[in-house]
Design a protein around this motif. Structure first.
Motif, mmCIF file in Angstrom:
data_model
loop_
_atom_site.group_PDB
_atom_site.id
_atom_site.type_symbol
_atom_site.label_atom_id
_atom_site.label_comp_id
_atom_site.label_asym_id
_atom_site.label_seq_id
_atom_site.Cartn_x
_atom_site.Cartn_y
_atom_site.Cartn_z
ATOM 1 N N GLU A 90 0.835 -1.197 0.000
ATOM 2 C CA GLU A 90 0.000 0.000 0.000
ATOM 3 C C GLU A 90 0.875 1.254 0.000
ATOM 4 O O GLU A 90 2.044 1.221 0.411
ATOM 5 N N ILE A 91 0.317 2.365 -0.481
ATOM 6 C CA ILE A 91 1.074 3.614 -0.484
ATOM 7 C C ILE A 91 1.437 3.967 0.963
ATOM 8 O O ILE A 91 0.695 3.683 1.897
ATOM 9 N N GLY A 92 2.610 4.531 1.128
ATOM 10 C CA GLY A 92 3.112 4.838 2.461
ATOM 11 C C GLY A 92 4.015 3.760 3.005
ATOM 12 O O GLY A 92 4.907 4.028 3.809
ATOM 13 N N GLY A 93 3.791 2.502 2.575
ATOM 14 C CA GLY A 93 4.545 1.394 3.133
ATOM 15 C C GLY A 93 3.982 0.974 4.477
ATOM 16 O O GLY A 93 2.860 1.328 4.845
ATOM 17 N N VAL A 94 4.744 0.209 5.214
ATOM 18 C CA VAL A 94 4.344 -0.192 6.565
ATOM 19 C C VAL A 94 4.822 0.906 7.516
ATOM 20 O O VAL A 94 6.006 1.251 7.520
ATOM 21 N N PHE A 95 3.904 1.466 8.296
ATOM 22 C CA PHE A 95 4.318 2.567 9.172
ATOM 23 C C PHE A 95 3.480 2.622 10.438
ATOM 24 O O PHE A 95 2.352 2.128 10.493
ATOM 25 N N GLY A 139 6.199 8.943 1.115
ATOM 26 C CA GLY A 139 5.347 10.103 0.947
ATOM 27 C C GLY A 139 5.039 10.381 -0.512
ATOM 28 O O GLY A 139 3.976 10.884 -0.858
ATOM 29 N N GLU A 140 5.976 10.050 -1.382
ATOM 30 C CA GLU A 140 5.807 10.201 -2.825
ATOM 31 C C GLU A 140 6.417 8.972 -3.501
ATOM 32 O O GLU A 140 7.041 8.144 -2.848
ATOM 33 N N GLY A 141 6.201 8.860 -4.785
ATOM 34 C CA GLY A 141 6.847 7.786 -5.524
ATOM 35 C C GLY A 141 5.972 6.602 -5.860
ATOM 36 O O GLY A 141 6.440 5.638 -6.477
ATOM 37 N N SER A 142 4.688 6.642 -5.479
ATOM 38 C CA SER A 142 3.820 5.499 -5.754
ATOM 39 C C SER A 142 3.596 5.288 -7.248
ATOM 40 O O SER A 142 3.486 4.145 -7.706
ATOM 41 N N ASP A 143 3.516 6.382 -8.005
ATOM 42 C CA ASP A 143 3.350 6.254 -9.461
ATOM 43 C C ASP A 143 4.531 5.522 -10.076
ATOM 44 O O ASP A 143 4.357 4.594 -10.876
ATOM 45 N N ALA A 144 5.741 5.934 -9.708
ATOM 46 C CA ALA A 144 6.939 5.300 -10.260
ATOM 47 C C ALA A 144 7.029 3.843 -9.838
ATOM 48 O O ALA A 144 7.413 2.970 -10.627
ATOM 49 N N ARG A 145 6.646 3.558 -8.599
ATOM 50 C CA ARG A 145 6.682 2.170 -8.118
ATOM 51 C C ARG A 145 5.686 1.304 -8.877
ATOM 52 O O ARG A 145 5.988 0.157 -9.230
ATOM 53 N N ALA A 146 4.504 1.843 -9.144
ATOM 54 C CA ALA A 146 3.499 1.082 -9.893
ATOM 55 C C ALA A 146 3.984 0.774 -11.302
ATOM 56 O O ALA A 146 3.824 -0.353 -11.799
ATOM 57 N N ALA A 164 -2.185 -12.866 -11.603
ATOM 58 C CA ALA A 164 -3.006 -12.293 -10.533
ATOM 59 C C ALA A 164 -2.104 -11.524 -9.578
ATOM 60 O O ALA A 164 -0.999 -11.975 -9.257
ATOM 61 N N LEU A 165 -2.572 -10.366 -9.141
ATOM 62 C CA LEU A 165 -1.815 -9.532 -8.209
ATOM 63 C C LEU A 165 -2.730 -9.105 -7.079
ATOM 64 O O LEU A 165 -3.722 -8.406 -7.301
ATOM 65 N N LEU A 166 -2.412 -9.537 -5.858
ATOM 66 C CA LEU A 166 -3.155 -9.131 -4.668
ATOM 67 C C LEU A 166 -2.499 -7.882 -4.096
ATOM 68 O O LEU A 166 -1.328 -7.897 -3.717
ATOM 69 N N THR A 167 -3.262 -6.799 -4.048
ATOM 70 C CA THR A 167 -2.678 -5.521 -3.664
ATOM 71 C C THR A 167 -3.673 -4.707 -2.852
ATOM 72 O O THR A 167 -4.526 -5.276 -2.158
ATOM 73 N N HIS A 168 -3.622 -3.378 -2.954
ATOM 74 C CA HIS A 168 -4.309 -2.491 -2.018
ATOM 75 C C HIS A 168 -5.096 -1.399 -2.737
ATOM 76 O O HIS A 168 -4.785 -1.040 -3.875
ATOM 77 N N HIS A 174 -2.700 3.947 -8.663
ATOM 78 C CA HIS A 174 -1.459 4.098 -9.421
ATOM 79 C C HIS A 174 -1.270 2.939 -10.399
ATOM 80 O O HIS A 174 -0.806 3.132 -11.524
ATOM 81 N N LEU A 175 -1.650 1.728 -9.989
ATOM 82 C CA LEU A 175 -1.581 0.583 -10.897
ATOM 83 C C LEU A 175 -2.521 0.763 -12.076
ATOM 84 O O LEU A 175 -2.183 0.401 -13.209
ATOM 85 N N PHE A 176 -3.697 1.289 -11.825
ATOM 86 C CA PHE A 176 -4.676 1.539 -12.878
ATOM 87 C C PHE A 176 -4.075 2.423 -13.962
ATOM 88 O O PHE A 176 -4.171 2.131 -15.157
ATOM 89 N N ARG A 177 -3.424 3.491 -13.537
ATOM 90 C CA ARG A 177 -2.795 4.396 -14.501
ATOM 91 C C ARG A 177 -1.616 3.727 -15.200
ATOM 92 O O ARG A 177 -1.424 3.886 -16.413
#
Length: 226
Positions: A90-95, A139-146, A164-168, A174-177
């Motif tokens: 998920e965005i943010g990571g584990v926090f 805080g940022e970077g989810s688009d690039a990670r996707a 199949a990809l189980l995600t959040h 971001h994956l959609f884009r």
């Protein structure tokens, strides 16, 4: 290639939000609720019964506990390895978030804990006895990670594969884009717990087609949650 992107089932944090409208008291890596386990079971049963237009050939999952728990019955009915993916979180990571809203990264579940959830789980390098999340708070970077995640799956798998990809839910935006090649998008794509989204390469139509988004043929209305 074809992608079957699935959001995890209801977690304790999802239930907390539904009941209180706040994330105060959230857990950094929540498990599934009783409803969540039911949703995951219904998902697996529907896939086993042929609800999808394609047969899944590979199952990848985020290493957050709620995703691994959701993916476990699916991998079981398909008799496939469960491939842990460190970039599908998920965005943010584990926090952990303190009372002032300061967010501190947490390493996430240890290898032993994750393997206890599924004996089929194949852990990637870096997922060790002290956890798997080693990055700062995202805080940022989810688009690039996707985009990197999609590119990596394409490199790893062939044109005939169904991944199949189980995600959040938030990361799905971001994956959609990334899957559709959209640089920017206003608004939000709804993604309920265990909802399925189907993406298919169709070069004859100029790229990727989203054949279904937020599809829940396996859930009755009383089992739907966000």
């Amino acid at each position: 290639m074809r992608f079957v992107v699935i959001r995890h089932a209801q977690s304790a944090n999802n239930l907390l939000w539904a009941q209180t409208g706040t994330s105060a008291g959230r857990h950094h890596d929540p498990e599934l609720t009783e409803l969540g386990h039911t949703q995951a079971k219904r998902l697996a049963e529907a896939v086993a019964d042929g609800v999808l237009p394609w047969r899944i050939t590979h199952v990848h999952t985020s290493l957050m506990t709620r995703a691994v728990q959701t993916a476990t019955p699916l991998a079981d009915v398909l008799d496939l390895p469960l491939l842990g993916h460190m970039e599908a979180h998920e965005i943010g990571g584990v926090f952990i978030e303190d009372d002032e809203g300061v967010r501190t990264p947490h390493p996430g579940a240890a290898a032993e804990q994750l393997m206890a959830a599924s004996t089929r789980l194949v852990l990637p390098p870096g997922a060790g006895p002290d956890g798997w999340y080693t990055k700062p708070y995202e805080g940022e970077g989810s688009d690039a990670r996707a985009r990197a995640l999609v590119a990596g799956l394409r490199e790893q798998h062939g044109d005939d594969d169904v991944v199949a990809l189980l995600t959040h839910g938030a990361f799905f935006q971001h994956l959609f884009r990334a899957l559709l090649g959209i640089d920017g998008m206003t608004g939000w794509v709804t993604k309920h717990n265990t909802a399925i989204s189907l993406f298919e390469d169709q070069p004859e139509h100029g790229g990727v087609t989203a054949r279904a988004v937020d599809w829940m043929p396996h859930l009755t209305p009383d089992l739907v949650s966000e």
